[in-house]
Each structure stands twice: as C-alpha cells, then as structure tokens.
Design an enzyme around this catalytic site. Structure first.
Site, PDB file in Angstrom:
ATOM      1  N   ARG A 154       0.880  -1.184   0.000  1.00 32.84           N
ATOM      2  CA  ARG A 154       0.000   0.000   0.000  1.00 32.84           C
ATOM      3  C   ARG A 154       0.907   1.221   0.000  1.00 32.84           C
ATOM      4  NH1 ARG A 154      -5.192   1.530   3.654  1.00 32.84           N
ATOM      5  NH2 ARG A 154      -6.031   0.098   2.109  1.00 32.84           N
TER       6      ARG A 154
ATOM      7  N   GLN B 288     -10.127  -3.826  -3.093  1.00 31.71           N
ATOM      8  CA  GLN B 288     -11.422  -3.360  -2.593  1.00 31.71           C
ATOM      9  C   GLN B 288     -12.516  -3.682  -3.615  1.00 31.71           C
ATOM     10  OE1 GLN B 288     -12.132  -1.548   0.451  1.00 31.71           O
ATOM     11  NE2 GLN B 288     -14.175  -2.164  -0.194  1.00 31.71           N
TER      12      GLN B 288
ATOM     13  N   CYS C  13     -16.405   1.893   1.293  1.00 28.13           N
ATOM     14  CA  CYS C  13     -15.249   1.007   1.529  1.00 28.13           C
ATOM     15  C   CYS C  13     -14.750   1.096   2.963  1.00 28.13           C
ATOM     16  CB  CYS C  13     -14.144   1.329   0.550  1.00 28.13           C
ATOM     17  SG  CYS C  13     -13.627   3.050   0.598  1.00 28.13           S
TER      18      CYS C  13
HETATM   19  N1  NVA Z   1      -9.890   6.826  -1.040  1.00 32.54           N
HETATM   20  C1  NVA Z   1      -9.495   6.409   0.287  1.00 32.54           C
HETATM   21  C2  NVA Z   1      -9.753   4.953   0.466  1.00 32.54           C
HETATM   22  C3  NVA Z   1      -9.467   4.427   1.843  1.00 32.54           C
HETATM   23  C4  NVA Z   1      -9.669   2.950   1.953  1.00 32.54           C
HETATM   24  C5  NVA Z   1      -8.021   6.741   0.510  1.00 32.54           C
HETATM   25  O1  NVA Z   1      -7.226   6.549  -0.413  1.00 32.54           O
HETATM   26  O2  NVA Z   1      -7.685   7.203   1.598  1.00 32.54           O
HETATM   27  N1   CP Z   2     -11.187  -0.035   2.807  1.00 33.46           N
HETATM   28  C1   CP Z   2      -9.890  -0.087   3.194  1.00 33.46           C
HETATM   29  O1   CP Z   2      -8.965  -0.291   2.396  1.00 33.46           O
HETATM   30  O2   CP Z   2      -9.709   0.106   4.526  1.00 33.46           O
HETATM   31  P1   CP Z   2      -8.314   0.269   5.290  1.00 33.46           P
HETATM   32  O3   CP Z   2      -7.738   1.611   4.897  1.00 33.46           O
HETATM   33  O4   CP Z   2      -8.669   0.202   6.744  1.00 33.46           O
HETATM   34  O5   CP Z   2      -7.409  -0.834   4.865  1.00 33.46           O
END
Ligand code: NVA
Ligand code: CP
Length: 319
Positions: free
Chosen positions: A105, A135, A267
């Site tokens: 990530r 997701q 999400c």
């Molecule tokens: N669009 C959000 C999704 C979090 C799961 C982000 O990138 O922070």
């Molecule tokens: N939806 C999602 O990716 O959640 P987290 O940021 O908690 O991993």
C-alpha cells in the site's frame, strides 16, 4: 520467470475475475461451515508493506495469508530502510529472495509498478493513489451475493473521482455493470480510466459515465456507493473539499431516487454525516460490513490464484 502481478483491476481478464469471485464465495462458505480449507500457501511467506495507514487491508491480508497456511510479515515502511530512502527496486530484489509475494500500500501507482518490475515474485496493489483493486473485488463479491448477478446492474458512486472510483469503473465494466460517477467539476475520475472502462464495456455490455448531478446519477441505481472526500495524503485539502463535496453526500434524498431494493456501500473508514448520513450508513440498506468481511475472502482467492500461477512457473523452471 515473470511473476503474475495484480497492480490494477485489468490485470485479470473478465473471465478470471468471475472465476476468482466464484472461488471467494467457496472459500467464504467453507470458512462459515468450518470445513477443511485448502492451504496453498503452506511453507510460503508474504510481505505486507504499508506506506499509509490501514485497518481492513492489513488485517484481512494478514488473516488471509495465515488461513491459507502461509506466514504473513506485516511491515510499516517507516520502520524499514525504505523509510530512510532505500530504493523500491533494491527492496523488491531483496524481498524476492525471502518471500513468495509482496503486498504493498503506497502513494503513486508508479511505486507499485516499480516494485513489480524489480520483483521476481507476485506484487499486489493494496491501494495506491490511483487504484484500489482489492477493494473492488470484495465489492463485486458483495453485490453479486446480494443481487445474484453483476451484469446489467447500475452502480452509482458519489464523490471524489479517486482510487476507489477508478477501480469500481474498471472492475465494474469488466463485470458488465453500468458505473455512474457523480463528482464536482475538477474532481472527476481520470479521463484515461473512463475511456478504458468504456472500451472494456464495449465488449462486456458495461459502461462508465461521469456526471455532475448526484440525484440524476443515482436515479434507478441498484447500488449506491461513496468514499471519503479527502483521501490519505490529502489531509491539507480537507476544508476545501468539505465545502465542494456537500452536494454529493449520500443521504436519504439520494436513497429515495434509487431502486427500492438498492444497497448502500462504502469502503470504510466512513465519516458519519460528512460524505454519508449516519442514518443511511447505519440503516437497513447498508452492506458496509459485508464488504469489509469480503476483503478477506476475495483476497484469499486472489492470493490462491496468483501464487498458484507462481508455483506453476517455479515447477516448470525446475523441470
Ligand atoms: N480513497 C481512500 C480509500 C481508503 C480505503 C483513501 O485513499 O484514503
Ligand atoms: N477499505 C480499506 O482499504 O480500509 P483500510 O484503509 O482500513 O485498509
């Protein structure tokens, strides 16, 4: 050996996506029945690297690897040499000598791609600024189990044309869905993603449409979806975004124009009475915790598929 990566939704074909969702359903059922589950990761290790915070992705991948018989190693990049400037390529080369897959990530999609180009093991995008393909797999599994199908359904996403919107457009089009995204001007999904989703839709019967009116986009929708207005890394824009995105809140007015059996998705993490009203998020149409649960099952299916391909490669090399 070229490892099979999952960096973007389109790294699977439509047929592979459907087969993966079938496998995710089977893994879910077996887990519920406490049946004997396959352990394709026995004796294998997976590195999970986080350059941004996470609850669901981190926990669900950790549990997924363990339940498949493997050894998960969760790493915060700040506590490694990555946090002190070691290149992503050197990190990928070193990790490839220890582990059988890398889940990352991070920020720019380019970092995920660089990791994949230097790794000799499968790399999985666990969210970048551009996409959140894991997701979307869990979301499709959720919609399909509640509605019995994906093709021909309309999913309306309200808010920021961000990573989650991009993945829903691509993965949704691959599954033959119509994906409407209503965003404020200047915050739409990337044109190139919309174009690609429509090219895919030309084959599958799906479609991707960018709109600016939330109610128009939500009319007769089967699925209503939203995400945070300021994503990770955009905290300094929160105040501006809170004003610009007001007309795109997923609230009772939006639910009223959708189909009577429409489901509501997010999400998570969610901000009640910001991008979604508390009444809708906590209401009877909300399936947000099913979505969160399905991250586990969909990612178990994904790891099984990618690592199965990797072991095929390894055994043909050894032969
Ligand atoms: N669009 C959000 C999704 C979090 C799961 C982000 O990138 O922070
Ligand atoms: N939806 C999602 O990716 O959640 P987290 O940021 O908690 O991993």
């Amino acid at each position: 050996m070229t490892a099979r990566h999952f960096l973007l939704d389109t790294d699977l074909t439509s047929a592979e996506q459907a087969a993966l969702l079938d496998l995710a359903d089977r893994l879910k059922a077996t887990r519920r029945e406490r049946g004997t589950a396959p352990r394709p990761l026995e004796g294998r290790s997976v590195a999970l690297i986080f350059e941004k915070p996470s609850t669901r992705t981190r926990l669900s991948f950790d549990v997924a690897v363990a339940e498949l018989g493997g050894h998960p190693i969760v790493i915060d990049s700040a506590s490694t040499q990555l946090g002190r400037g070691e290149t992503i390529e050197d990190t990928a080369a070193v990790l490839s000598r220890y582990v059988d897959a890398i889940v990352i990530r991070t920020f720019a999609q380019e970092r995920v791609e660089r990791m994949a180009s230097a790794a000799t093991v499968p790399v999985i995008n666990a969210l970048s600024d551009h996409a959140h393909p894991c997701q979307a797999l869990a979301d499709l599994q959720t919609i399909r189990e509640l509605r019995g199908r994906l093709a021909g359904l309309t999913l309306t996403y309200l808010g920021d044309g961000n990573n989650v919107a991009h993945s829903l457009m691509l993965a949704g089009a691959m599954a033959g869905m119509r994906v409407h995204v209503a965003s404020p001007p200047g915050y739409e999904p990337f044109d190139q993603v919309v174009r690609q989703a429509n090219e895919i839709g030309a084959v599958t019967g799906g479609e991707a449409l960018v709109m600016h009116d939330a109610l128009e986009a939500a009319t007769d929708a089967d699925v209503l979806y939203t995400d945070v207005w300021a994503s990770m890394g955009q905290d300094d824009e929160s105040d501006t975004r809170a004003l610009v995105f007001q007309p795109y809140r997923l609230d009772e007015k939006v639910v009223e124009v959708a189909r009577p059996d429409a489901i509501v998705m997010h999400c998570l993490p969610a901000h009640r009475d910001v991008e979604i009203s508390a009444a809708v998020l906590d209401g009877p149409r909300s399936v947000v915790f099913d979505q969160a649960e399905n991250r586990l099952h969909a990612q178990k299916a994904l790891l099984s598929v990618l690592l199965d391909d990797a072991s095929d490669d390894a055994s043909s090399e050894a032969a």
